[in-house]
Design a protein around this motif. Structure first.
Motif, mmCIF file in Angstrom:
data_model
loop_
_atom_site.group_PDB
_atom_site.id
_atom_site.type_symbol
_atom_site.label_atom_id
_atom_site.label_comp_id
_atom_site.label_asym_id
_atom_site.label_seq_id
_atom_site.Cartn_x
_atom_site.Cartn_y
_atom_site.Cartn_z
ATOM 1 N N ILE A 126 36.230 84.435 -32.530
ATOM 2 C CA ILE A 126 36.177 85.630 -31.741
ATOM 3 C C ILE A 126 34.493 85.336 -30.615
ATOM 4 N N LEU A 127 33.362 84.328 -31.258
ATOM 5 C CA LEU A 127 32.751 84.552 -30.045
ATOM 6 C C LEU A 127 33.033 83.563 -28.816
ATOM 7 N N LEU A 128 33.631 82.436 -29.675
ATOM 8 C CA LEU A 128 34.387 81.410 -28.597
ATOM 9 C C LEU A 128 35.499 81.831 -27.818
ATOM 10 N N HIS A 129 36.267 83.268 -27.766
ATOM 11 C CA HIS A 129 37.310 84.170 -28.072
ATOM 12 C C HIS A 129 36.428 84.721 -26.675
ATOM 13 N N ALA A 130 35.090 85.371 -26.889
ATOM 14 C CA ALA A 130 34.697 86.255 -26.131
ATOM 15 C C ALA A 130 33.948 85.847 -24.939
ATOM 16 N N ALA A 131 33.625 84.458 -24.804
ATOM 17 C CA ALA A 131 33.023 83.237 -23.851
ATOM 18 C C ALA A 131 33.909 83.514 -23.079
ATOM 19 N N LYS A 132 35.198 82.524 -23.504
ATOM 20 C CA LYS A 132 36.344 82.139 -22.529
ATOM 21 C C LYS A 132 36.266 83.537 -21.847
ATOM 22 N N GLN A 133 36.596 84.823 -22.413
ATOM 23 C CA GLN A 133 37.201 85.931 -22.060
ATOM 24 C C GLN A 133 35.471 86.126 -20.291
ATOM 25 N N LYS A 134 34.547 86.412 -21.027
ATOM 26 C CA LYS A 134 33.278 86.348 -19.897
ATOM 27 C C LYS A 134 33.635 85.275 -18.659
ATOM 28 N N GLU A 135 33.819 84.293 -18.800
ATOM 29 C CA GLU A 135 34.412 83.409 -18.020
ATOM 30 C C GLU A 135 34.839 83.489 -16.579
ATOM 31 N N ALA A 136 36.457 83.589 -17.315
ATOM 32 C CA ALA A 136 37.494 83.953 -17.026
ATOM 33 C C ALA A 136 37.314 85.573 -15.723
ATOM 34 N N ALA A 137 36.705 86.277 -16.169
ATOM 35 C CA ALA A 137 36.410 87.832 -15.801
ATOM 36 C C ALA A 137 34.856 87.230 -14.379
ATOM 37 N N SER A 138 34.619 86.092 -14.818
ATOM 38 C CA SER A 138 33.341 86.138 -13.762
ATOM 39 C C SER A 138 34.151 85.692 -12.780
ATOM 40 N N SER A 139 34.834 84.137 -12.938
ATOM 41 C CA SER A 139 34.993 83.908 -11.649
ATOM 42 C C SER A 139 35.661 84.859 -11.006
ATOM 43 N N PRO A 140 35.066 84.255 -9.636
ATOM 44 C CA PRO A 140 36.023 84.981 -7.706
ATOM 45 C C PRO A 140 37.642 85.097 -7.918
ATOM 46 N N ALA A 141 37.779 86.361 -7.480
ATOM 47 C CA ALA A 141 39.236 86.362 -6.726
ATOM 48 C C ALA A 141 39.695 85.086 -6.111
ATOM 49 N N ASN A 172 56.095 83.635 -30.912
ATOM 50 C CA ASN A 172 56.691 83.720 -29.315
ATOM 51 C C ASN A 172 56.962 84.516 -28.956
ATOM 52 N N LYS A 173 57.237 86.174 -29.705
ATOM 53 C CA LYS A 173 56.927 87.136 -28.488
ATOM 54 C C LYS A 173 55.442 87.468 -28.150
ATOM 55 N N ALA A 174 54.207 87.082 -28.959
ATOM 56 C CA ALA A 174 52.511 86.821 -28.895
ATOM 57 C C ALA A 174 52.529 85.874 -27.615
ATOM 58 N N LEU A 175 53.520 84.577 -27.369
ATOM 59 C CA LEU A 175 53.228 83.794 -26.477
ATOM 60 C C LEU A 175 53.724 84.446 -25.372
ATOM 61 N N ASP A 176 54.389 84.690 -24.921
ATOM 62 C CA ASP A 176 55.403 85.926 -24.359
ATOM 63 C C ASP A 176 54.566 86.911 -23.105
ATOM 64 N N THR A 177 54.074 87.755 -24.095
ATOM 65 C CA THR A 177 53.184 89.164 -23.914
ATOM 66 C C THR A 177 51.590 88.766 -23.991
ATOM 67 N N PHE A 178 50.918 88.127 -24.503
ATOM 68 C CA PHE A 178 49.769 87.535 -24.268
ATOM 69 C C PHE A 178 49.501 85.653 -23.655
ATOM 70 N N ASP A 179 48.624 85.607 -23.211
ATOM 71 C CA ASP A 179 47.631 83.681 -22.561
ATOM 72 C C ASP A 179 47.843 83.367 -24.130
ATOM 73 N N LEU A 180 47.695 81.879 -23.993
ATOM 74 C CA LEU A 180 47.456 81.587 -24.710
ATOM 75 C C LEU A 180 46.384 81.465 -25.617
ATOM 76 N N ALA A 181 45.070 81.176 -24.461
ATOM 77 C CA ALA A 181 44.161 80.869 -24.732
ATOM 78 C C ALA A 181 43.840 82.870 -25.964
ATOM 79 N N MET A 182 44.292 83.505 -26.217
ATOM 80 C CA MET A 182 44.111 84.503 -26.842
ATOM 81 C C MET A 182 45.191 84.728 -28.077
ATOM 82 N N VAL A 183 46.210 83.971 -28.165
ATOM 83 C CA VAL A 183 47.492 84.339 -29.507
ATOM 84 C C VAL A 183 46.565 83.406 -29.848
ATOM 85 N N SER A 184 46.182 82.144 -30.006
ATOM 86 C CA SER A 184 45.953 80.812 -31.161
ATOM 87 C C SER A 184 44.475 81.231 -31.843
#
Length: 139
Positions: free
Chosen positions: A85-100, A28-40
């Motif tokens: 790790i690869l799935l998580h890295a791809a998801k982070q890269k996709e989120a970072a490349s989306s326009p603000a 629960n502390k991890a879910l409060d601090t980080f996104d579910l896509a990282m905690v899961s």
């Protein structure tokens, strides 16, 4: 034979309950601090790794196996870890490349009470859509 008469059984039950409560607390502390896509993924990898290690210790899994069988189990674990790790890295890269987003409703709506106007409940981002209005000076 009733196992509840032995103190080892009660010790095991106590340790299991403490571990379960601690796990839920930190999850629960991890879910409060980080996104579910990282905690899961981290939770999945840790749970899988610790389950494999605990099972191999409890059932003495390495005693009756050949070296190639143990190596294939380790390769399977590495495959699971690297895939996660690869799935998580791809998801982070996709989120970072989306326009603000410049649309204020994507960030959520914040409201405040405006005493000096006709509309008591106003959106903080109203000045984004229309020219800002000056509020009357308070006496």
């Amino acid at each position: 034979m009733n196992q509840l008469a032995y103190p080892h059984t009660w010790l095991f039950i106590l340790v299991a309950v403490i571990c379960g409560v601690s796990q839920l607390n930190y999850l629960n502390k991890a879910l409060d601090t980080f996104d579910l896509a990282m905690v899961s993924p981290v939770y999945y990898v840790m749970f899988t790794t610790l389950t494999i290690v605990a099972s191999s210790i409890m059932f003495k899994d390495g005693a009756g196996q050949s070296l190639s069988s143990i190596a294939s189990e380790c390769c399977g674990l590495v495959t699971i870890l690297s895939g996660t790790i690869l799935l998580h890295a791809a998801k982070q890269k996709e989120a970072a490349s989306s326009p603000a987003s410049t649309w204020p409703l994507d960030r959520g709506i914040s409201w405040y009470i405006s005493v000096g106007s006709d509309n008591l409940l106003r959106n903080v981002e109203d000045d984004y859509f229309a020219a800002p209005q000056s509020s009357p000076a308070t006496p």
